[in-house]
Design an enzyme around this catalytic site. Structure first.
Site, PDB file in Angstrom:
ATOM      1  N   CYS A 159      26.785 -38.116   0.317  1.00 22.14           N
ATOM      2  CA  CYS A 159      26.972 -36.692   0.578  1.00 22.14           C
ATOM      3  C   CYS A 159      26.963 -35.974  -0.773  1.00 22.14           C
ATOM      4  CB  CYS A 159      28.296 -36.462   1.286  1.00 22.14           C
ATOM      5  SG  CYS A 159      28.613 -34.708   1.584  1.00 22.14           S
ATOM      6  N   ASP A 161      28.900 -33.785  -1.756  1.00 16.96           N
ATOM      7  CA  ASP A 161      30.285 -33.502  -2.142  1.00 16.96           C
ATOM      8  C   ASP A 161      30.604 -34.062  -3.539  1.00 16.96           C
ATOM      9  OD1 ASP A 161      33.202 -33.910  -2.256  1.00 16.96           O
ATOM     10  OD2 ASP A 161      33.152 -33.281  -0.162  1.00 16.96           O
ATOM     11  N   HIS A 226      31.553 -40.042   3.923  1.00 15.70           N
ATOM     12  CA  HIS A 226      32.913 -40.109   3.374  1.00 15.70           C
ATOM     13  C   HIS A 226      33.940 -39.557   4.345  1.00 15.70           C
ATOM     14  CE1 HIS A 226      33.155 -35.764   2.224  1.00 15.70           C
ATOM     15  NE2 HIS A 226      31.852 -35.892   2.315  1.00 15.70           N
ATOM     16  N   CYS A 237      34.331 -34.798   5.529  1.00 14.78           N
ATOM     17  CA  CYS A 237      33.051 -34.222   5.127  1.00 14.78           C
ATOM     18  C   CYS A 237      32.876 -32.825   5.738  1.00 14.78           C
ATOM     19  CB  CYS A 237      31.925 -35.143   5.581  1.00 14.78           C
ATOM     20  SG  CYS A 237      30.324 -34.569   5.013  1.00 14.78           S
TER      21      CYS A 237
HETATM   22 ZN   LIG Z   1      30.440 -34.529   2.803  1.00 15.93          ZN
END
Ligand SMILES: [Zn+2]
Length: 495
Positions: A159, A161, A226, A237
């Site tokens: 991701c 992130d 995640h 997420c």
């Molecule tokens: Zn995420």
């Protein structure tokens, strides 16, 4: 860290409740058991911690320095003093124009903040070889190991992130190298067409003899979703509304799509191998899902490193390794796990035990900032020179049109982090070019300009308020040019 605190941290990372009797450590770990895990690479952890300290140290003084400058801006020798302080605390200069004009309309702290974030990032790029050399040589999953498992290329899509930006060296203990690529997407929802193109290029290289020694190796795609073990409903997420089952099944479906895309285009059996990994962003522990007979990745069948850490604490290294092998066999039910894949899965789980210990030792078993704390957004292509949790939000994209969902999530995160307190969102637009290809650098610069213009137009309201600062940069994938700023003078004003 004292023993009791350490034990509490260990229980935290293993997802256990705190014991009733913290005065009696024996109720946590047997009296004859050691506190340190036998499979933890302590020396590597020390090197990674030195790296973390060094990189964070380049960003940490920024806000304090700007507060000092804000207080000093009406002094007669302000510009000279500001430069002295910047050199001493940050190691680089500030734009003279911003300092010299402060007496007229006040200091443009937003522009200075963005400037400092980008310059500190550049310092990380310039220092990367020196900073990373100590831990690179101790990474347990390198190109040679991957080849011994039967893979010439590992293509990871975590991701976007920022909490996953330390994925390679910290969480997976995998050396960044030519055989490993990372392209992050919100929710790990990677672009199947782009992946088929990447797979085709690498397979062409292999078939044309470009990957010496890897003639019989395969391509491995890994998707990394995640979750948050301590605040699952809010710190999971964002792209999946913090719903873990959606993050897991969506990543599984993407891997299925990629295999089908390659099989349908190039013949059954051509598809790359795939692997699904989940990561707890509070503790950096991982969940490795096991491929089954059809080489699919089952969302429900996995091994968790946090459980392994707890179950093997106090065992000798050989006994702990045996326990890992047993856990993998039991979860896989011996259903078609290729020996090379098994070797990789076991190594990933073992390597992550060191990261669990790292988080216990340096972050009390669970990060204090379990949420977002990124410094900037990187849009385009990321550089491998910065590998650290929560440093930047990365949206892999070729055009803003395609990458819009990823960027929107990033802007939403930074609206909370920065805009809510009047700070701009720093966006680095970065692309690589191949200097071997004539005209490639100019095309990369044009692409930077197009993407920058599209970002400023998509978030026009932020841009108009001076709350969006785009910096453009290009790097040469063949040569030595790294992160050269494009059109710095224009960007420094933020308009
Ligand atoms: Zn995420």
């Amino acid at each position: 860290m004292n023993t009791l605190k350490r034990l509490a941290a260990m229980r935290s990372v293993a997802g256990l409740r705190q014991p009733q009797d913290l005065d009696n450590p024996a109720c946590v770990v047997g009296a004859d058991q050691r506190c340190e895990h036998a499979l933890v690479d302590q020396a590597l952890n020390e090197r990674l911690y030195a790296y973390e300290q060094r990189v964070r140290g380049r960003f940490a003084p920024i806000v304090g320095l700007l507060k000092t400058l804000s207080a000093l801006q009406h002094e007669l020798d302000f510009a000279a003093r500001a430069q002295q302080l910047a050199h001493a605390q940050l190691g680089y200069a500030l734009p003279d124009r911003l300092l010299n004009d402060a007496w007229i309309g006040g200091l443009d702290l937003r522009a200075l903040h963005a400037h400092c974030i980008f310059c500190s990032f550049k310092a990380c790029i310039e220092g990367a070889a020196t900073d990373q050399a100590p831990w690179l040589e101790r990474m347990v999953i390198d190109a040679a190991f991957l080849r011994s498992c039967g893979y010439h290329t590992v293509d990871l899509s975590p991701c976007a992130d920022g909490r996953l930006q330390g994925l390679l060296p910290f969480v997976l203990r995998m050396a960044p190298n030519d055989a490993v690529t990372v392209k992050a997407y919100a929710g790990a929802l990677f672009d199947v067409e782009a992946d088929v193109a990447d797979w085709t290029r690498r397979e062409l290289e292999r078939l044309s003899g470009g990957l010496v020694g890897a003639e019989s190796c395969n391509y491995l795609k890994i998707a990394v979703y995640h979750y948050s073990s301590s605040n699952p409903c809010h710190q999971g997420c964002a792209a999946h509304g913090s719903q873990d089952h959606l993050a897991t099944t969506a990543a599984t479906a993407k891997l299925d799509e990629l295999r089908a895309a390659v099989d349908n285009s190039f013949g059954r059996g051509a598809a790359p191998e795939t692997l699904l990994i989940g990561m707890d962003t509070d503790t950096d522990a991982i969940r490795v899902h096991l491929p089954d007979e059809q080489s699919a990745n089952c969302p429900l069948r996995y091994v968790e490193s946090a459980t392994l850490f707890r179950d093997t604490l106090g065992l000798s290294a050989p006994a702990a390794r045996e326990a890992i092998t047993r856990a993998v066999s039991s979860a896989a039910r011996d259903g078609g796990l290729r020996p090379g894949m098994r070797q990789l899965v076991e190594r990933l789980l073992e390597a992550n035990l060191s990261q669990i210990e790292y988080v216990i030792q340096h972050h009390e078993g669970r990060y204090a900032d379990i949420g977002h704390n990124e410094r900037f957004i990187c849009a385009g292509e990321a550089m491998s020179e910065l590998q650290l949790r929560n440093k930047f939000y990365f949206a892999h994209l070729d055009t803003v049109e395609e990458g819009a969902p990823d960027l929107d999530v990033g802007i939403k995160i930074f609206t909370g982090l920065n805009v809510s307190r009047g700070l701009p969102v720093p966006v680095l637009v970065h692309f690589h070019y191949a200097s071997r290809v004539p005209g490639a650098r100019e095309r990369a610069i044009s692409r930077c300009r197009r993407v920058r213009a599209a970002i400023e137009s998509r978030y026009a309201s932020l841009h108009a308020q001076g709350l969006l600062h785009c910096q453009m940069a290009v790097s040469d994938q063949d040569g030595s040019e790294r992160c050269t700023w494009i059109d710095v003078a224009t960007v420094a004003s933020g308009h």
